[in-house]
Scaffold this motif. Structure first.
Motif, mmCIF file in Angstrom:
data_model
loop_
_atom_site.group_PDB
_atom_site.id
_atom_site.type_symbol
_atom_site.label_atom_id
_atom_site.label_comp_id
_atom_site.label_asym_id
_atom_site.label_seq_id
_atom_site.Cartn_x
_atom_site.Cartn_y
_atom_site.Cartn_z
ATOM 1 N N LYS A 180 -20.235 -5.344 5.898
ATOM 2 C CA LYS A 180 -20.008 -4.591 4.665
ATOM 3 C C LYS A 180 -19.293 -5.422 3.601
ATOM 4 C CE LYS A 180 -19.853 -0.114 6.999
ATOM 5 N NZ LYS A 180 -19.048 1.109 7.261
ATOM 6 N N TYR A 181 -19.034 -6.678 3.918
ATOM 7 C CA TYR A 181 -18.380 -7.582 2.972
ATOM 8 C C TYR A 181 -19.433 -8.529 2.441
ATOM 9 C CZ TYR A 181 -14.800 -10.647 1.033
ATOM 10 O OH TYR A 181 -14.026 -11.383 0.174
ATOM 11 N N VAL A 182 -19.881 -8.320 1.205
ATOM 12 C CA VAL A 182 -21.080 -8.997 0.716
ATOM 13 C C VAL A 182 -20.841 -9.600 -0.661
ATOM 14 C CG1 VAL A 182 -22.577 -7.422 2.010
ATOM 15 C CG2 VAL A 182 -22.024 -6.912 -0.366
ATOM 16 N N LEU A 237 -8.085 -10.778 3.916
ATOM 17 C CA LEU A 237 -8.431 -11.512 2.704
ATOM 18 C C LEU A 237 -7.825 -10.846 1.485
ATOM 19 C CD1 LEU A 237 -12.246 -11.949 3.438
ATOM 20 C CD2 LEU A 237 -10.458 -13.643 3.840
ATOM 21 N N ASN A 238 -7.396 -11.675 0.521
ATOM 22 C CA ASN A 238 -7.040 -11.168 -0.791
ATOM 23 C C ASN A 238 -7.929 -11.853 -1.813
ATOM 24 O OD1 ASN A 238 -5.939 -13.748 -1.271
ATOM 25 N ND2 ASN A 238 -3.916 -13.097 -0.591
ATOM 26 N N THR A 242 -14.090 -10.201 -5.948
ATOM 27 C CA THR A 242 -13.265 -9.251 -6.683
ATOM 28 C C THR A 242 -12.541 -8.269 -5.766
ATOM 29 O OG1 THR A 242 -15.007 -7.588 -6.930
ATOM 30 C CG2 THR A 242 -14.916 -9.345 -8.582
ATOM 31 N N LEU A 243 -13.075 -8.074 -4.571
ATOM 32 C CA LEU A 243 -12.613 -7.055 -3.621
ATOM 33 C C LEU A 243 -12.743 -5.646 -4.190
ATOM 34 C CD1 LEU A 243 -9.508 -8.647 -1.838
ATOM 35 C CD2 LEU A 243 -11.941 -8.890 -1.340
ATOM 36 N N ALA A 244 -13.607 -5.472 -5.189
ATOM 37 C CA ALA A 244 -13.960 -4.120 -5.631
ATOM 38 C C ALA A 244 -14.735 -3.436 -4.505
ATOM 39 C CB ALA A 244 -14.806 -4.178 -6.897
ATOM 40 N N ALA A 245 -14.486 -2.150 -4.328
ATOM 41 C CA ALA A 245 -15.063 -1.428 -3.188
ATOM 42 C C ALA A 245 -15.794 -0.186 -3.649
ATOM 43 C CB ALA A 245 -13.961 -1.044 -2.201
ATOM 44 N N VAL A 289 -9.558 -6.170 5.224
ATOM 45 C CA VAL A 289 -9.321 -6.496 6.631
ATOM 46 C C VAL A 289 -10.680 -6.456 7.304
ATOM 47 C CG1 VAL A 289 -8.041 -5.919 8.719
ATOM 48 C CG2 VAL A 289 -7.043 -5.427 6.468
ATOM 49 N N VAL A 290 -11.239 -7.634 7.533
ATOM 50 C CA VAL A 290 -12.635 -7.773 7.930
ATOM 51 C C VAL A 290 -12.717 -7.991 9.438
ATOM 52 C CG1 VAL A 290 -14.783 -9.040 7.552
ATOM 53 C CG2 VAL A 290 -13.143 -8.781 5.685
ATOM 54 N N ALA A 291 -13.429 -7.087 10.109
ATOM 55 C CA ALA A 291 -13.550 -7.148 11.564
ATOM 56 C C ALA A 291 -14.876 -7.771 11.961
ATOM 57 C CB ALA A 291 -13.450 -5.739 12.154
#
Length: 301
Positions: free
Chosen positions: A181-183, A291-292, A143-146, A281-283
């Motif tokens: 942090k991208y889970v 990613l979108n 979802t890319l909800a943050a 923007v995943v480092a």
């Protein structure tokens, strides 16, 4: 481009605290700013240096990929956003970007932008924000909800509502994050801004809503977090309190949590950002991936 490995949220130990007010006391959970063993200090320092390099690469790519001359750009808060502000200033001085107006999300951000030579405006002045970037505490895969605004003792109290306002006003937003942090299974705390009058009733209702899945603690201005916020609970300049709703089980849908919170009387806002045109923007070591929602699932490697 190689895929970034999906990271899982590390579990945390449980601590017993005495009941301070009316909420049912189940298993208490330490805040996300819990101390780590001292023996790891050197290793953590080396890791932190590496993280800065990775985040700087991600910050540069964010500016290069999304910012064009003449834009109004929302300037987020956090380490990666600070690096992006510096790099944006560098490109302005070089002349490779021109006519940029920055809308800062905090007083600290405004100071950094001015030092970098970025002309600034306020969100209240009403410029249409074309694009915004900011750090995120965690992002939900798919979802890319943050989530923003988790408690960070070492950097002071976050102005996450102002930050959220800037992000929500933007045509599109990029969250600059480290890969861990991208889970696909979000846990940990979600900050909730509430009215100070009858705040216990609001806290009780939130506690009932997430019964068995989360603890509700009022954020203190100093010291260790706890159910009541201790002797010095945090009060914002508008007179609000912040509750940290600390989830101990995976959240199935951040958007649903946001909707549920917004339906509770006394809740002013929260730290969940969803339903935006967003990018992550995943480092990671040696790679930055943009990613979108269509390309948001990172396979295991």
């Amino acid at each position: 481009m190689e895929a970034v490995a999906r990271a899982s949220v590390a579990g945390s130990s449980h601590v017993r605290l005495p009941q301070r007010w009316g909420l049912r006391q189940r298993h208490a959970v330490p805040s996300s700013a819990a101390c780590r063993p001292r023996g790891r200090a050197v290793a953590c320092a080396a890791s932190a240096d590496a993280d800065v390099v990775h985040l700087f690469d991600a910050a540069k790519l964010t500016v290069d990929e999304f910012v064009t001359s003449g834009m109004v750009v929302g300037l987020g808060s956090g380490a990666a956003s600070g690096l992006a502000v510096q790099y944006l200033g560098t490109r302005l001085r070089r002349g490779s970007l021109t006519g940029i107006i920055g809308v800062p999300s905090s007083a600290t951000c405004a100071s950094e932008a001015e030092k970098a030579g970025i002309k600034i405006s306020s969100n209240e002045e009403g410029p249409q924000i074309d694009f915004a970037f900011t750090d995120a505490d965690i992002i939900e895969e798919g979802t890319l909800a943050a989530v923003i605004g988790r408690r960070k003792i070492e950097t002071g109290e976050p102005s996450f509502i102002q930050e959220k306002g800037v992000v929500k006003s933007a045509g599109k937003v990029a969250f600059i994050i480290d890969k861990d942090k991208y889970v696909n299974s979000v846990e940990g705390s979600i900050p909730v801004l509430i009215k100070s009058g009858n705040w216990i009733d609001t806290a009780e209702e939130i506690d009932d809503l997430f019964l068995g899945d989360a603890e509700v603690w009022r954020r203190p201005s100093i010291g260790t977090a706890g159910p009541s916020g201790g002797d010095f609970p945090l009060v914002t300049k508008e007179g609000y309190h912040i509750l940290d709703v600390i989830f101990t089980t995976p959240i199935e849908d951040l958007g649903k949590v946001a909707e549920d919170l917004e339906n509770i009387a006394g809740v002013v806002d929260h730290g969940i950002i969803c339903n935006t045109t967003s990018y992550a923007v995943v480092a990671s070591k040696g790679e930055v991936q943009v990613l979108n929602r269509k390309s948001s699932v990172i396979p295991n490697t």
